[in-house]
Each structure stands twice: as structure tokens, then as C-alpha cells.
Design a protein around this motif. Structure first.
Motif, PDB file in Angstrom:
ATOM      1  N   LYS A   8      57.904  31.278  26.964  1.00 40.09           N
ATOM      2  CA  LYS A   8      58.161  32.531  27.672  1.00 40.09           C
ATOM      3  C   LYS A   8      58.505  33.547  26.592  1.00 40.09           C
ATOM      4  O   LYS A   8      59.405  33.336  25.787  1.00 40.09           O
ATOM      5  N   ARG A  43      46.826  31.248  27.702  1.00 37.93           N
ATOM      6  CA  ARG A  43      47.669  32.350  28.178  1.00 37.93           C
ATOM      7  C   ARG A  43      47.940  32.232  29.671  1.00 37.93           C
ATOM      8  O   ARG A  43      47.128  31.687  30.411  1.00 37.93           O
ATOM      9  N   SER A  44      49.063  32.803  30.089  1.00 40.96           N
ATOM     10  CA  SER A  44      49.433  32.929  31.506  1.00 40.96           C
ATOM     11  C   SER A  44      49.195  31.632  32.272  1.00 40.96           C
ATOM     12  O   SER A  44      48.434  31.586  33.230  1.00 40.96           O
ATOM     13  N   CYS A  45      49.878  30.609  31.845  1.00 41.94           N
ATOM     14  CA  CYS A  45      49.622  29.259  32.359  1.00 41.94           C
ATOM     15  C   CYS A  45      49.975  29.062  33.819  1.00 41.94           C
ATOM     16  O   CYS A  45      49.280  28.372  34.532  1.00 41.94           O
ATOM     17  N   THR A  46      51.064  29.657  34.267  1.00 43.25           N
ATOM     18  CA  THR A  46      51.500  29.374  35.632  1.00 43.25           C
ATOM     19  C   THR A  46      51.104  30.457  36.615  1.00 43.25           C
ATOM     20  O   THR A  46      51.126  30.215  37.804  1.00 43.25           O
ATOM     21  N   GLY A  47      50.807  31.639  36.115  1.00 47.80           N
ATOM     22  CA  GLY A  47      50.421  32.727  36.994  1.00 47.80           C
ATOM     23  C   GLY A  47      51.584  33.395  37.696  1.00 47.80           C
ATOM     24  O   GLY A  47      51.443  34.450  38.283  1.00 47.80           O
ATOM     25  N   ASP A  53      54.190  32.376  29.302  1.00 44.53           N
ATOM     26  CA  ASP A  53      53.173  33.318  28.830  1.00 44.53           C
ATOM     27  C   ASP A  53      52.107  32.599  28.013  1.00 44.53           C
ATOM     28  O   ASP A  53      50.940  32.991  28.028  1.00 44.53           O
TER      29      ASP A  53
END
Length: 95
Positions: A8, A43-47, A53
């Protein structure tokens, strides 16, 4: 064994710059260490707004290499280079 790192980043951190530093370090580690394989940065793994991040995934040829990888000078240098941009990190291993 797969080693995962979820990062993060601090508000305003340059995600592309951090991603590039991580990728370059892992690319060099992949060249140097025959037991470290297939590094990837996502990038942006979990949404979700509170999610990671960046996610780093690397395969190690066994659990006995984990400590050597974590203490490798190139890995430590990369951590220092991105340290101010990282608010939190979560790691886990999958066997």
C-alpha cells in the motif's frame, strides 16, 4: 514456493516509479539467482480503495532460499529505495 508482497503506497506516491524500481531489482535478482524465478509486479491488485497498490510475486525453488532472498543486498537496496513511498506491506508464502 511462491512469495507474495502486497504494498500500500502513500498518498501521492508515484506508482509507476515504485513499480519500475521493484521490477528492475527483481529482474536483476532473477539473473543472479538460479533459484529465484518468474518475478512479476502487478498494479491495483484488489480493486478496493483500501487494497494494495502493487503486488510482487516471485517463485523460489524452496523454503530454504527465503531468508537468503530477503537478506540479499539487492533486495535490501530496493526496499530502502521505495521505503518512503510504502505505507504498509503484507507478505505471505504459498507452497
Amino acid at each position: 514456493m511462491k512469495h507474495y508482497v502486497l504494498l500500500k503506497l502513500a498518498p501521492g506516491a508515484d506508482v509507476e516509479s515504485v513499480e519500475e524500481k521493484i521490477f528492475k531489482a527483481y529482474d536483476k535478482l532473477d539473473e543472479e539467482l538460479e533459484w529465484l524465478n518468474r518475478p512479476a509486479v502487478y498494479r491495483s491488485c484488489t480493486g478496493a480503495a483500501g487494497g494494495a497498490d502493487l503486488m510482487v510475486v516471485v517463485e523460489l525453488d524452496g523454503t530454504d532460499h527465503l531468508e537468503e532472498y530477503l537478506e540479499h543486498p539487492r533486495h535490501l537496496k530496493m526496499q530502502k529505495a521505495i521505503g518512503d513511498s510504502v505505507v504498509s506491506a503484507t507478505t505471505f508464502d504459498h507452497y
